[in-house]
Design a protein around this motif. Sequence first.
Motif, PDB file in Angstrom:
ATOM      1  N   ASN A  12      -3.179  14.075  -0.376  1.00 41.87           N
ATOM      2  CA  ASN A  12      -2.615  13.431   0.710  1.00 41.87           C
ATOM      3  C   ASN A  12      -2.957  11.879   1.044  1.00 41.87           C
ATOM      4  N   ALA A  13      -4.224  11.628   0.764  1.00 41.72           N
ATOM      5  CA  ALA A  13      -4.820  10.239   0.815  1.00 41.72           C
ATOM      6  C   ALA A  13      -4.078   9.378   0.087  1.00 41.72           C
ATOM      7  N   ARG A  14      -3.704   9.609  -1.232  1.00 42.18           N
ATOM      8  CA  ARG A  14      -3.216   9.031  -2.394  1.00 42.18           C
ATOM      9  C   ARG A  14      -1.824   8.811  -1.932  1.00 42.18           C
ATOM     10  N   ILE A  15      -1.240   9.732  -1.380  1.00 45.64           N
ATOM     11  CA  ILE A  15       0.177   9.396  -1.158  1.00 45.64           C
ATOM     12  C   ILE A  15       0.440   8.483   0.096  1.00 45.64           C
ATOM     13  N   SER A  16      -0.361   8.756   0.907  1.00 44.92           N
ATOM     14  CA  SER A  16      -0.439   8.032   2.203  1.00 44.92           C
ATOM     15  C   SER A  16      -0.601   6.325   1.880  1.00 44.92           C
ATOM     16  N   TYR A  17      -1.700   6.271   0.906  1.00 45.10           N
ATOM     17  CA  TYR A  17      -2.062   4.729   0.538  1.00 45.10           C
ATOM     18  C   TYR A  17      -1.081   4.058  -0.144  1.00 45.10           C
ATOM     19  N   GLU A  18      -0.444   4.858  -1.021  1.00 46.04           N
ATOM     20  CA  GLU A  18       0.687   4.210  -2.107  1.00 46.04           C
ATOM     21  C   GLU A  18       2.032   3.877  -1.394  1.00 46.04           C
ATOM     22  N   THR A  19       2.178   4.544  -0.349  1.00 48.12           N
ATOM     23  CA  THR A  19       3.360   4.452   0.553  1.00 48.12           C
ATOM     24  C   THR A  19       3.241   3.357   1.305  1.00 48.12           C
ATOM     25  N   VAL A  20       2.318   3.175   2.027  1.00 51.31           N
ATOM     26  CA  VAL A  20       1.962   1.928   2.844  1.00 51.31           C
ATOM     27  C   VAL A  20       1.867   0.596   1.938  1.00 51.31           C
ATOM     28  N   ALA A  21       1.185   0.933   0.894  1.00 50.99           N
ATOM     29  CA  ALA A  21       0.666  -0.298   0.052  1.00 50.99           C
ATOM     30  C   ALA A  21       1.867  -0.886  -0.824  1.00 50.99           C
ATOM     31  N   ARG A  22       2.834  -0.030  -1.035  1.00 52.35           N
ATOM     32  CA  ARG A  22       4.192  -0.414  -1.865  1.00 52.35           C
ATOM     33  C   ARG A  22       4.615  -1.674  -1.454  1.00 52.35           C
ATOM     34  N   ASN A  23       4.908  -1.827  -0.066  1.00 48.20           N
ATOM     35  CA  ASN A  23       5.589  -2.851   0.270  1.00 48.20           C
ATOM     36  C   ASN A  23       4.661  -3.991   1.099  1.00 48.20           C
ATOM     37  N   HIS A  24       3.478  -3.826   0.917  1.00 43.77           N
ATOM     38  CA  HIS A  24       2.678  -4.747   1.722  1.00 43.77           C
ATOM     39  C   HIS A  24       2.201  -6.068   1.120  1.00 43.77           C
ATOM     40  N   THR A  25       2.315  -6.981   2.016  1.00 41.85           N
ATOM     41  CA  THR A  25       2.129  -8.587   1.624  1.00 41.85           C
ATOM     42  C   THR A  25       0.842  -8.944   2.586  1.00 41.85           C
ATOM     43  N   ARG A  26       0.641 -10.385   2.462  1.00 38.79           N
ATOM     44  CA  ARG A  26      -0.564 -10.741   3.136  1.00 38.79           C
ATOM     45  C   ARG A  26      -0.086 -11.170   4.651  1.00 38.79           C
ATOM     46  N   ASN A  27       1.257 -11.021   4.877  1.00 39.64           N
ATOM     47  CA  ASN A  27       1.761 -11.472   6.206  1.00 39.64           C
ATOM     48  C   ASN A  27       2.071  -9.967   7.060  1.00 39.64           C
ATOM     49  N   GLY A  28       1.941  -8.874   6.201  1.00 40.88           N
ATOM     50  CA  GLY A  28       2.177  -7.606   6.801  1.00 40.88           C
ATOM     51  C   GLY A  28       2.958  -6.789   5.981  1.00 40.88           C
ATOM     52  N   GLN A  29       3.572  -5.638   6.555  1.00 40.60           N
ATOM     53  CA  GLN A  29       4.241  -4.649   5.811  1.00 40.60           C
ATOM     54  C   GLN A  29       5.897  -5.000   6.079  1.00 40.60           C
ATOM     55  N   ASN A  30       6.529  -5.104   4.676  1.00 34.61           N
ATOM     56  CA  ASN A  30       7.902  -5.551   4.653  1.00 34.61           C
ATOM     57  C   ASN A  30       8.665  -4.296   4.888  1.00 34.61           C
ATOM     58  N   ILE A  31       9.707  -4.466   5.937  1.00 35.59           N
ATOM     59  CA  ILE A  31      10.567  -3.371   6.100  1.00 35.59           C
ATOM     60  C   ILE A  31      11.644  -3.538   5.281  1.00 35.59           C
ATOM     61  N   LEU A  32      12.258  -2.618   4.610  1.00 34.26           N
ATOM     62  CA  LEU A  32      13.275  -2.933   3.468  1.00 34.26           C
ATOM     63  C   LEU A  32      14.767  -2.222   4.020  1.00 34.26           C
ATOM     64  N   SER A  33      15.850  -2.843   3.650  1.00 28.33           N
ATOM     65  CA  SER A  33      16.955  -2.144   3.782  1.00 28.33           C
ATOM     66  C   SER A  33      17.085  -0.769   2.854  1.00 28.33           C
ATOM     67  N   PRO A  34      17.660   0.330   3.613  1.00 31.13           N
ATOM     68  CA  PRO A  34      17.573   1.509   3.038  1.00 31.13           C
ATOM     69  C   PRO A  34      18.908   1.660   2.166  1.00 31.13           C
ATOM     70  N   ILE A  35      20.076   0.882   2.718  1.00 41.53           N
ATOM     71  CA  ILE A  35      21.115   1.004   1.636  1.00 41.53           C
ATOM     72  C   ILE A  35      21.804  -0.513   1.806  1.00 41.53           C
ATOM     73  N   GLN A  36      22.732  -0.560   0.747  1.00 39.17           N
ATOM     74  CA  GLN A  36      23.737  -1.729   0.843  1.00 39.17           C
ATOM     75  C   GLN A  36      24.723  -1.616   2.012  1.00 39.17           C
ATOM     76  N   GLY A  37      24.941  -2.821   2.606  1.00 42.64           N
ATOM     77  CA  GLY A  37      25.920  -2.799   3.548  1.00 42.64           C
ATOM     78  C   GLY A  37      25.626  -4.182   4.406  1.00 42.64           C
ATOM     79  N   SER A  38      26.044  -3.936   5.789  1.00 36.88           N
ATOM     80  CA  SER A  38      25.947  -5.145   6.766  1.00 36.88           C
ATOM     81  C   SER A  38      24.933  -4.590   7.867  1.00 36.88           C
TER      82      SER A  38
END
Length: 414
Positions: free
Chosen positions: A200-226
Motif C-alpha cells: 500500500n505504501a509503495r503504490i501510494s508513493y509511486e502514484t504521487v511521485a510520478r508527476n511530482h516536480t520541484r514546483n509541486g504536483q503536476n495535474i495532467l489531462s486525462p484525455i485529448q480534447g478541449s
Amino acid sequence: MKTYLLAGVLGLFVLGACNHKTHQHDSHEGHNQTEKKQSHTHAGCDHDHDHDHAGHNHSGHTKKGDSHGDTEHSGDEILFTKEQAIAAGVKVTTIQPGSFRQVIKTSGQITPAQGEEATAVATVAGIVSFRQRLTEGMTTAKGAPLLTVSSDQIVEGDPIQKARVAYEVSLREYERLKQLVADQIVSEREFAQAEQEFENARISYETVARNHTRNGQNILSPIQGSVKSIFVKEGDYVEVGQPLVSITQNRKLFLRAEVSEKYYASLRTIHSAHFSTPYDNKVYALQNYNGRLLSYGKTSAEDSYYIPVTFEFDNREDIVPGSFVEVYLLSSPMENVLSVPRTALSEEQDNFFVYIQIFDEEYKKQEVTLGAADGERVEILSGIQAGDRVVTEGAYQLKLASAANALPAHTHEH
C-alpha cells in the motif's frame, strides 16, 4: 343715321367673337391626350378653336424611358433585369408538390455524450498554481500538464515526503519480517500484514511521485480534447479528489428536446429532428450528422410538464455543448405538399409574401398562408400553385426593388 350706328355696333360684336381664346386642359403624365379642333364661322369669318380634352386611359400605365421599350403593366409587377438578378444573387425554383413531415416545434439543449468528457482531479492537497496559460476552449493532449498543486507551505506537510517516508519504513519492516518468517520466529499472519502495508505504501508513493516536480504536483489531462470548464483559480486550496478541470472531446453530442405532454401520442412517430442555435443563422439537420433517436420519456418529471426526447449525433460543426436551441421534431410524413425554403419568404406587418417570376425580367409579389415549418422549409397552404417559379434566394433585393419601382400617387395638374 340710326341705321349706321346700329351697323357699327354689330360689326364690333363680330370682331370680338373672332378673338375667342384657345383653352387647354393638361392631364396627368402617362395618360393619352386627344386633340380636337373645332371651326366656327361667324358672319362670313372662319375661327379655329383648339381644345385639349383629358382622355384618361385607366386600363393600364405606360412605363416610359425603359431600355426594352414601353412596357404596359398593372402596377404590382417588379421589373428586374437579368444583370440585376445576377448581381443580387437571385435564384428561382419551380415549385412542385412533394413530401413534407409534420413538425413539433419546441426547445432543447445540446449536451456532451456520455464518455466524451473527463475531469482532472487533485491527486494531493495543496495550493493551485497555473504555470502556463489555461483557458476554456483551448485544446490539450492526453497527459499534458494543466496546472500544479503545491503542498510545501501547508500545515499537514508535503504529502510526497510523507508518502516517501511511509514507503521506506514499510519496506524495511517488510524485509526484516521476511527473514524472521523463514526461521519461524514470526507467524505467517504477521508477515502477511507487513507485506500488505508495504504494498500500500509503495503504490501510494509511486502514484504521487510520478508527476511530482520541484514546483509541486503536476495535474495532467486525462484525455485529448478541449478545456470545457475550470473549477479553480490561482491560489485556491484544494483537497485530494477535488475536481479541477473538465476536458471534453465533443465528438458525440446529445440533443435533448423537451416536449409538451399534449404531444405524447405523437412521440412514437418521431424519427429525426432539425435544430437551430442562437449563435448563428444555420439550421442543422440530424440526418446529415449520423443522428439517431436514442429514447423518449414515458412519463414527465415530478416538477415538469414536459417529456424528454434524446438524440445522438456527430459533432462536425464545432457546436457548443450546453447551448439552448430551437428544435423541430420531425413526425409523420405528408404527401403532395407545396413548400418553399424559408429564404423565399419576406414579412410585412405580420403578413408573409413570396416573389413569383412571371417573365424573364418581371416578378410579382404574392401573399401566402403558411403551414408547418421544419426550420429549413415552410409549408404553403395558399397563395401559390404547382409550377410557379418562386424566388428562393435574393427575395430581399426584390423587396427593395418593389419599393423603389412603386408608381407615385395619381394627381392632376390644371
